[in-house]
Design an enzyme around this catalytic site. Structure first.
Site, short mmCIF file in Angstrom:
data_model
loop_
_atom_site.label_atom_id
_atom_site.label_comp_id
_atom_site.label_asym_id
_atom_site.label_seq_id
_atom_site.Cartn_x
_atom_site.Cartn_y
_atom_site.Cartn_z
N GLU A 1 -19.62 6.25 -15.56
CA GLU A 1 -20.03 6.30 -14.16
C GLU A 1 -20.17 7.75 -13.71
O GLU A 1 -20.31 8.03 -12.53
CB GLU A 1 -19.03 5.55 -13.27
CG GLU A 1 -17.61 6.08 -13.33
CD GLU A 1 -16.80 5.65 -12.12
OE1 GLU A 1 -15.86 4.87 -12.31
OE2 GLU A 1 -17.10 6.12 -11.00
N CYS B 1 -15.77 1.69 -13.11
CA CYS B 1 -14.98 1.71 -14.33
C CYS B 1 -15.31 0.55 -15.28
O CYS B 1 -14.67 0.40 -16.32
CB CYS B 1 -13.49 1.67 -13.98
SG CYS B 1 -13.03 2.92 -12.79
N HIS C 1 -6.98 -2.22 -16.64
CA HIS C 1 -7.62 -0.98 -16.19
C HIS C 1 -6.58 -0.25 -15.33
O HIS C 1 -5.95 -0.86 -14.47
CB HIS C 1 -8.87 -1.28 -15.36
CG HIS C 1 -9.35 -0.10 -14.59
ND1 HIS C 1 -9.65 1.10 -15.21
CD2 HIS C 1 -9.55 0.12 -13.26
CE1 HIS C 1 -10.01 1.98 -14.29
NE2 HIS C 1 -9.96 1.41 -13.11
N1 ACO Z 1 8.64 8.90 -3.72
C1 ACO Z 1 8.33 7.71 -4.26
N2 ACO Z 1 7.27 6.96 -3.86
C2 ACO Z 1 6.51 7.45 -2.86
C3 ACO Z 1 6.80 8.68 -2.22
C4 ACO Z 1 7.93 9.42 -2.69
N3 ACO Z 1 8.24 10.59 -2.18
N4 ACO Z 1 5.88 8.88 -1.27
C5 ACO Z 1 5.04 7.83 -1.29
N5 ACO Z 1 5.41 6.96 -2.25
C6 ACO Z 1 4.75 5.72 -2.67
C7 ACO Z 1 4.28 4.82 -1.57
O1 ACO Z 1 5.33 4.02 -1.07
C8 ACO Z 1 3.21 4.02 -2.30
O2 ACO Z 1 3.81 3.07 -3.16
P1 ACO Z 1 3.75 1.51 -2.86
O3 ACO Z 1 2.31 1.13 -2.83
O4 ACO Z 1 4.49 0.86 -3.94
O5 ACO Z 1 4.39 1.37 -1.51
C9 ACO Z 1 2.59 5.04 -3.23
O6 ACO Z 1 3.55 6.10 -3.32
C10 ACO Z 1 1.25 5.59 -2.77
O7 ACO Z 1 1.38 6.15 -1.50
P2 ACO Z 1 0.48 5.69 -0.27
O8 ACO Z 1 0.87 6.55 0.89
O9 ACO Z 1 0.52 4.22 -0.12
O10 ACO Z 1 -1.02 5.96 -0.71
P3 ACO Z 1 -1.87 7.30 -0.73
O11 ACO Z 1 -2.39 7.60 0.60
O12 ACO Z 1 -1.14 8.37 -1.44
O13 ACO Z 1 -3.10 6.86 -1.64
C11 ACO Z 1 -4.31 5.72 -3.35
C12 ACO Z 1 -2.94 6.21 -2.88
C13 ACO Z 1 -4.91 4.78 -2.33
C14 ACO Z 1 -4.14 5.02 -4.67
C15 ACO Z 1 -5.21 6.97 -3.53
O14 ACO Z 1 -4.66 7.77 -4.51
C16 ACO Z 1 -6.64 6.62 -3.90
O15 ACO Z 1 -7.46 6.35 -3.04
N6 ACO Z 1 -6.98 6.65 -5.23
C17 ACO Z 1 -8.34 6.34 -5.70
C18 ACO Z 1 -8.70 4.89 -5.58
C19 ACO Z 1 -8.12 4.02 -6.69
O16 ACO Z 1 -7.70 4.49 -7.72
N7 ACO Z 1 -8.16 2.68 -6.50
C20 ACO Z 1 -7.71 1.74 -7.49
C21 ACO Z 1 -8.75 0.75 -7.97
S1 ACO Z 1 -10.37 1.40 -7.99
C22 ACO Z 1 -10.53 2.62 -9.26
O17 ACO Z 1 -10.18 2.39 -10.37
C23 ACO Z 1 -11.10 3.91 -8.91
#
Ligand code: ACO
Length: 448
Positions: free
Chosen positions: A82, A116, A246
């Site tokens: 991609e 992906c 994945h």
């Molecule tokens: N210690 C431990 N855990 C923590 C801490 C900390 N200090 N701070 C946050 N977390 C946890 C949160 O609780 C959350 O876990 P949970 O879901 O089990 O509650 C996790 O860390 C992520 O934090 P969030 O605030 O929920 O999310 P964030 O705003 O950081 O974004 C996301 C995460 C959405 C995955 C982002 O990285 C993203 O957009 N990634 C790209 C999209 C993606 O990969 N999507 C998946 C399918 S599509 C694909 O393959 C591209």
């Protein structure tokens, strides 16, 4: 042709990486957010001398050499990616340089693209070709290659980069149970790349997580229905020795496996014992939509699934945790991880694979493992891939240098008329690298 599947495999990822713990501190994120919250250890990235074409050239030439495959014996070559470098000319055509040298231009196949999922589309095409009447007796070759980079922000730590090459043919140590497949395809804007001037996606992170889990549910449902139709008995997680997902980041994999167990609970399947049923029973009457957002269910199902996760999923997570999201290569890097970790005890085992590409396209399918015949054995695949050696040989960059590299790559994306540093000191012998893009946007590569 019988037992068609993956005969041989090789993986390449850049030797340059950044530790998630260091990135977390650099980004001002709370401690543990990337390492525990996302479940990631380290992230590989391309410097200015590497891209999806150089990585795939490296993976293909290495596979042919290490398994001693005559390039004339390849009859179909399909690429999943991609990462857009050219809107018309396929990555496959760049790989033809390897085969033209040996006088083989009779090779079908082009690139497949949908986030992906492209690697899975390529793989299914190749397997179908070998199983079909148009098969000419030669090997298929599938290449998954991506560089996952995100704009600054919460998605950036979920990047990664790698290329995987897989040789396809009959009597394979990793063979398809072709009848058992379930797909789910739908129109959503969860992650997409509408800005052709930028390498970065537009991403609705939360939506993409939910879409992934909904697609998983739908695929599992279709998969189970087909299995039950052909086998005459119910499918449950007990029938899978390993479940390979994945892997955008490990936390989503943990949640996904728990979700499958919750599905088994709802289907009253044998993988959920009485004690676990009791723990999950408060969630029995949630609507589908509620079940995707209910934090108590998420926690409880992960807790219930933990012992099975440790056995059936944990051995698949090494490379995705160490390298990051490799987009099309991510699922196959997880498969490579279990072969690396468990090759001597895999014969006779069943592996369930879940492929997800945003937008969205998803398929669940089943693989059966056999010891195989030299050079196409599970243990030889593990030896050739040399995952431990490649991980050990990496160079950790401080986060500042990672950010600087991404800035440079932003300028280089879609650019012409430049020469790279040609600095290949960190690259292993045999690795291809980018040397120049000329005034006509033609790309030139050299091999170390
Ligand atoms: N210690 C431990 N855990 C923590 C801490 C900390 N200090 N701070 C946050 N977390 C946890 C949160 O609780 C959350 O876990 P949970 O879901 O089990 O509650 C996790 O860390 C992520 O934090 P969030 O605030 O929920 O999310 P964030 O705003 O950081 O974004 C996301 C995460 C959405 C995955 C982002 O990285 C993203 O957009 N990634 C790209 C999209 C993606 O990969 N999507 C998946 C399918 S599509 C694909 O393959 C591209």
């Amino acid at each position: 042709a019988k037992n068609v599947g993956v005969l041989a495999m090789d993986i390449y990822f850049p030797p340059t990486c950044v530790q998630q713990e260091a990135l977390e501190a650099h980004d001002g994120a709370s401690k543990g957010k990337y390492t525990i919250g996302l479940g990631q250890d380290c992230m590989a990235f391309c410097t200015e001398v590497e891209d999806v074409i150089s990585m795939s050239l490296t993976a293909v030439s290495s596979l042919l050499e290490k398994y001693n495959i005559d390039p004339k014996q390849i009859g179909r070559l399909e690429v999943g990616s991609e990462t857009v470098i050219d809107k018309s000319k396929s990555i496959k055509t760049f790989l033809m340089q390897i085969f033209e040298k040996y006088g083989n231009t009779d090779i079908e196949g082009v690139d497949s693209t949908n986030a992906c999922y492209g690697g899975t589309a390529a793989l299914l095409n190749c397997v179908n070709w070998v199983e079909s009447t148009s098969w000419d007796g030669r090997y298929g070759l599938v290449v998954c290659t991506d560089s996952a980079v995100y704009a600054e922000g919460p998605a950036r730590p979920t990047g990664g980069a790698a290329a995987i090459a897989m040789l396809i043919g009959p009597d394979a140590p990793v063979s398809f149970e072709s009848k058992y497949r379930g797909s789910h395809m739908s129109h959503v804007y969860d992650f997409y790349k509408p800005d052709l001037a930028s390498e970065y996606p537009v991403v609705d992170g939360k939506l993409s997580q939910t879409c992934y889990l909904m697609a998983l549910d739908a695929c599992y449902k279709h998969f189970c229905t087909k299995y039950e139709k052909f086998e005459g008995s119910q499918f449950s997680l007990f029938d899978a020795d390993y479940v390979v997902f994945h892997s955008p980041y490990n936390k989503l994999v943990q949640k996904s496996f728990a979700r499958l167990l919750f599905n088994d609970f709802l289907r009253n399947a044998s993988s959920v014992d009485e004690a676990d049923k009791e723990k999950l029973s408060p969630f029995l009457n949630l609507t589908g939509d509620e079940s995707y957002t209910n934090r108590d269910l998420e926690k409880m199902s992960q807790q219930v699934a933990k012992p099975l996760y440790d056995v059936k999923v944990q051995p698949t997570t090494l490379i995705p945790k160490q390298v990051g999201n490799m987009y099309t290569a991510s699922l196959y890097a997880a498969l490579a991880s279990v072969i690396h970790n468990k090759h001597s005890e895999l014969a006779g085992k069943r592996v369930i694979m879940f492929s997800y590409g945003s937008g969205l396209t998803a398929t669940m399918f089943s693989l059966k493992l056999h010891e195989g015949q030299h050079p196409f054995t599970l243990s030889n695949i593990a030896t050739v891939m040399n995952v431990r050696g490649k991980l050990k040989a990496r160079q950790e960059f401080p986060p500042e240098k990672f950010v600087e590299t991404l800035k440079l790559m932003e300028h280089r994306y879609g650019a012409k008329d430049f020469v790279t540093s040609k600095d290949c000191t960190l690259l292993a012998p045999g690795t291809y690298y980018l040397t120049e893009v000329d005034s006509m946007y033609r790309r030139f590569y050299a091999q170390k």
